[in-house]
Design a protein around this motif. Structure first.
Motif, mmCIF file in Angstrom:
data_model
loop_
_atom_site.group_PDB
_atom_site.id
_atom_site.type_symbol
_atom_site.label_atom_id
_atom_site.label_comp_id
_atom_site.label_asym_id
_atom_site.label_seq_id
_atom_site.Cartn_x
_atom_site.Cartn_y
_atom_site.Cartn_z
ATOM 1 N N THR A 271 0.800 -1.218 0.000
ATOM 2 C CA THR A 271 0.000 0.000 0.000
ATOM 3 C C THR A 271 0.838 1.275 0.000
ATOM 4 O OG1 THR A 271 -0.195 -0.456 2.338
ATOM 5 C CG2 THR A 271 -2.126 -0.839 0.996
ATOM 6 N N THR A 272 2.109 1.179 0.373
ATOM 7 C CA THR A 272 2.930 2.380 0.330
ATOM 8 C C THR A 272 3.871 2.287 -0.866
ATOM 9 O OG1 THR A 272 4.767 1.503 1.596
ATOM 10 C CG2 THR A 272 2.932 2.432 2.852
ATOM 11 N N GLY A 273 4.621 3.363 -1.090
ATOM 12 C CA GLY A 273 5.524 3.392 -2.235
ATOM 13 C C GLY A 273 6.693 2.434 -2.077
ATOM 14 N N LYS A 274 6.951 2.010 -0.838
ATOM 15 C CA LYS A 274 8.121 1.176 -0.585
ATOM 16 C C LYS A 274 7.746 -0.304 -0.716
ATOM 17 C CE LYS A 274 11.715 0.822 2.961
ATOM 18 N NZ LYS A 274 11.531 -0.528 3.483
ATOM 19 N N PRO A 275 8.402 -1.025 -1.633
ATOM 20 C CA PRO A 275 8.065 -2.438 -1.782
ATOM 21 C C PRO A 275 8.417 -3.241 -0.530
ATOM 22 C CG PRO A 275 9.964 -1.872 -3.139
ATOM 23 C CD PRO A 275 9.456 -0.592 -2.565
ATOM 24 N N LYS A 276 7.676 -4.323 -0.339
ATOM 25 C CA LYS A 276 7.870 -5.149 0.853
ATOM 26 C C LYS A 276 8.767 -6.332 0.524
ATOM 27 C CE LYS A 276 3.367 -5.872 1.013
ATOM 28 N NZ LYS A 276 1.987 -6.155 1.454
ATOM 29 N N GLY A 277 9.775 -6.553 1.320
ATOM 30 C CA GLY A 277 10.658 -7.701 1.125
ATOM 31 C C GLY A 277 10.078 -8.917 1.845
ATOM 32 N N TYR A 530 0.678 -8.966 -13.081
ATOM 33 C CA TYR A 530 1.776 -8.416 -12.283
ATOM 34 C C TYR A 530 1.210 -7.527 -11.199
ATOM 35 C CZ TYR A 530 4.713 -9.965 -16.126
ATOM 36 O OH TYR A 530 5.340 -10.719 -17.068
ATOM 37 N N ARG A 531 1.779 -7.664 -10.038
ATOM 38 C CA ARG A 531 1.283 -6.915 -8.892
ATOM 39 C C ARG A 531 2.022 -5.586 -8.801
ATOM 40 N NH1 ARG A 531 1.200 -9.859 -3.087
ATOM 41 N NH2 ARG A 531 1.205 -8.035 -1.738
ATOM 42 N N LEU A 532 1.272 -4.495 -8.876
ATOM 43 C CA LEU A 532 1.875 -3.165 -8.829
ATOM 44 C C LEU A 532 1.193 -2.342 -7.753
ATOM 45 C CD1 LEU A 532 1.924 -2.356 -12.655
ATOM 46 C CD2 LEU A 532 3.909 -2.946 -11.248
ATOM 47 N N GLY A 533 1.965 -1.517 -7.080
ATOM 48 C CA GLY A 533 1.396 -0.618 -6.080
ATOM 49 C C GLY A 533 1.110 0.724 -6.715
ATOM 50 N N THR A 534 -0.108 1.215 -6.547
ATOM 51 C CA THR A 534 -0.410 2.538 -7.112
ATOM 52 C C THR A 534 0.550 3.567 -6.507
ATOM 53 O OG1 THR A 534 -2.121 2.780 -5.436
ATOM 54 C CG2 THR A 534 -2.841 2.150 -7.622
ATOM 55 N N ALA A 535 0.849 3.420 -5.214
ATOM 56 C CA ALA A 535 1.728 4.388 -4.539
ATOM 57 C C ALA A 535 3.132 4.372 -5.137
ATOM 58 C CB ALA A 535 1.789 4.080 -3.052
ATOM 59 N N GLU A 536 3.584 3.192 -5.567
ATOM 60 C CA GLU A 536 4.919 3.089 -6.145
ATOM 61 C C GLU A 536 4.979 3.849 -7.478
ATOM 62 O OE1 GLU A 536 6.134 -1.005 -6.365
ATOM 63 O OE2 GLU A 536 8.221 -0.484 -6.764
ATOM 64 N N ILE A 537 3.921 3.724 -8.271
ATOM 65 C CA ILE A 537 3.889 4.430 -9.556
ATOM 66 C C ILE A 537 3.731 5.931 -9.314
ATOM 67 C CG2 ILE A 537 2.805 4.537 -11.843
ATOM 68 C CD1 ILE A 537 1.707 1.718 -11.319
#
Ligand code: WT7
Length: 637
Positions: A271-277, A530-537
């Protein structure tokens, strides 16, 4: 929430039963009995599965709940996933069996017996050790779909290093963030990858990423395409040069790992711009992935199994690399695009290699369906026994086409619901289970899945709710790398009292207990699976000097499931133009990757927001789709 039985009643009435010859010979012929048995003693069920694998030392405790939600499985057990995926096979007749058959996009071919794969992995394990990589170190792998990608992953696992594979469709900034988060000093990449007849210049992109994350000290480069690349002295080494050194001996000691020692980190959008490891471990993961693959795809020694995903995603980690090798199966992998040079490429390979199991994504099925029946009909597809689907809900129309035109109404479709976080199939049919197009059917044995409301009550049939998993399972993510708080918050805080895992998907169950996945409830979108986060874009867009603010939504698309729409407010004094729109798209391509590029990018003067300043993506989506905006009482534009 309203009962919606009507809206999917037609498909609940549509049943498909696998043909007798397929269901009768399956490992699991009575799903209900096995499920019931597993739920009576979940730990016992998993312990029995674990017994079919090799361990250097048996576990003392199957499940440790004492630090929930940081669950531990097979505590005290010593193993290494490569012990099961390779080492044990080369001591048997399987050493001569084909582990991997590979075809490059230009048509070049390679095969690896278990023996050869084991030796290549040993050699590269020794190379990595020679470069100073130790147990627990993180190694970033950024490559196309070639055998060396699999070799690199297995070599890391063998020496106890933690791999972080980054999908080849990501670009500089996405890579740099992931390198930084993993604190990875070694990277394995290639000069390029073939895609649609062109070369994707992976090394060039990797160079840019390393410029931004200079923590990387060593880059190992596989020569795939042969175009000239920049090799930085003292940092960059050719894979083939290293593999020819005397240190690259074909004998390599396998590191003895704790069952709970990390195996890999795989970044995914949240949900945030930072991807989860997302962190997975050696013990539980090997048990879960191999058990699920065996029972769902009914893997036999004579099978030729093709999972057409990319190893850079969880589907590839679990079901191209680890589980098939643990089961001693023969896997097939293809480098490039399904339509290169013609839309029959996949079907041609199914025929040529005698593929018996094909596992792919709805977006690929829809994409190929578009070209019509003539392309698959030119080929003999009768070798196919089982089909699979993953990544997003499969629409009944695509399901029926896949079933009829590809499976000739004989091969059942395993629609597997799961996530990067779950490590393996969670809700899925088996070859003896009745199917309904568009439903992932029922939970795998040992999985306590449900659809619940806000308070945690089970939703009645047909009522939409939140998909939860009520009991731990062996391949569950152990944490978000270096962010245990986010792990707790994201997955375990909604139903903290009950201790349930929140999947993040909305779903319904029907009166037969079948699950119907609706889709993500959060700011995650699925574009071509593909899984993309709106916040990342969004943060990618805002990093452009012309953009003040950005909002990104997913809009339904017939082939790709969803496409990205972006809305940008420009900085004061910046003039909007067609040219700028193109530049911003190009910027996203560089920052995140081609898959994240907005199909539509609009420059706007304002965005719909709540009074507290939150962008109302729901309203943007309704507008984009020409639907009513719904409750806009909190709207302040
Ligand atoms: C999300 C997880 C699991 C490997 C690939 C995706 C969606 C996945 C299905 C399915 C409906 C599905 C969900 C889930 N999803 N499989 N069979 N039917 N939806 O892994 O990238 O972590 O994405 O994909 O929304 O939450 P992922």
């Amino acid at each position: 929430m309203t009962p919606t039985e009507d809206s999917f009643a037609p498909s609940t009435a549509e049943w498909y039963y696998p043909s007798e010859d397929i269901s009768r010979q399956a490992y699991v012929t009575d799903y209900d009995a096995l499920y019931k048995e597993s739920m009576e003693d979940i730990e016992g069920f998993w312990a029995r599965q674990a017994e079919s694998l090799e361990w250097y030392q048996r576990w003392d405790k199957v499940l440790d709940r004492s630090e929930a939600p940081f669950f531990k499985w097979f505590v005290g057990g010593k193993t290494n996933i490569v012990l099961n995926a390779l080492d044990r096979h080369v001591k048997t007749w399987r050493r001569n069996k084909m582990a991997l058959i590979w075809e490059g996009e230009p048509g070049d071919k390679q095969t690896f017996s278990y023996w050869r794969l084991w030796q290549e992995v040993n050699k590269f394990g020794n190379v990595l050790r020679g470069m100073g990589v130790k147990k627990g170190d993180r190694v970033t792998i950024y490559m196309g779909r070639t055998p060396e990608l699999i070799i690199a992953m297995l070599a890391c696992a063998k020496i106890g290093a933690v791999h972080s594979v980054i999908y080849g469709g990501f670009s500089e900034n996405a890579i740099a963030d992931r390198i930084e988060d993993a604190q990875s000093r070694v990277m394995v990449t290639s000069d390029g990858a073939w895609l649609r007849g062109n070369i994707v210049e992976l090394k060039k992109i990797a160079d840019e990423a390393v410029k931004r994350s200079p923590i990387v000290e060593t880059v190992i480069v596989v020569k795939r395409t042969g175009q000239p690349v920049n090799m930085q002295h003292g940092r960059d080494y050719w894979y083939h040069d290293l593999m020819a050194l005397p240190i690259a001996s074909p004998k390599c000691e396998t590191e003895v790992m704790d069952a709970e020692d990390p195996l890999f980190i795989l970044y995914t959008s949240g949900t945030t711009g930072k991807p989860k490891g997302i962190l997975h471990t050696h013990g539980g993961y090997q048990v879960y992935t191999s058990t699920t693959l065996k029972y769902v795809f009914d893997i036999r020694d004579e099978d030729r199994y093709w999972c057409a995903a990319d190893p850079g995603w969880i589907t590839g980690h679990s079901y191209i690399v680890y589980a098939p090798l643990i089961l001693g199966a023969t896997g097939f992998m293809y480098e490039g695009a399904p339509t290169q040079p013609y839309p029959n490429r996949w079907w041609k390979m199914v025929e040529e290699y005698g593929i018996t199991i094909l596992y792919t994504a709805p977006t690929a099925i829809r994409g190929l369906m578009r070209f019509g029946d003539a392309w698959p009909n030119r080929h003999d597809l009768s070798s196919l026994r089982l089909l699979g689907s993953v990544g997003e809900p499969i629409n009944p129309e695509a399901w029926r086409w896949y079933h009829k035109v590809i499976g000739k109404e004989r091969s059942p479709i395993m629609d597997t619901w799961w996530q990067t976080e779950t490590g393996g199939f969670m809700i899925t049919p088996m070859p003896s289970v009745g199917l309904k197009p568009g439903s992932a059917t029922r939970p795998f044995p040992g999985i306590d899945a449900d659809v619940v409301d806000e308070e945690g009550n089970s939703c009645p049939p047909g009522v939409e709710g939140k998909l939860v998993i009520k009991q731990p399972w062996p391949s569950m993510l152990r944490t978000i790398y270096r962010d245990p708080e986010r792990f707790k918050q994201q997955y375990w805080s909604t139903y903290a009292q009950q201790g349930w895992y929140l999947a993040g998907d909305a779903a319904r169950k029907d009166k037969d207990g079948y699950f119907w996945i609706i889709g993500r409830m959060d700011e995650v979108i699925k574009v071509s699976g593909y899984r993309l986060g709106t916040a990342e874009i969004e943060s990618g867009l805002v990093s452009h000097p012309a953009v003040a603010e950005a909002a990104v939504i997913g809009v339904p698309d017939e082939v790709r499931g969803n496409v990205v729409y972006a809305y940008c407010i420009l900085k004061a004094g910046v003039q909007g133009s067609e040219e700028l729109v193109d530049k911003l798209k190009e910027h996203v391509r560089h920052e995140i990757g081609p898959i994240a590029v907005p199909t539509k990018l609009e420059i706007v003067a304002s965005l719909p927001k709540t009074k507290s300043g939150k962008i109302m993506r729901r309203v943007l989506k309704a507008r984009a789709m020409g639907l009513p905006e719904g409750d806009t009482s909190t709207l302040e534009e």
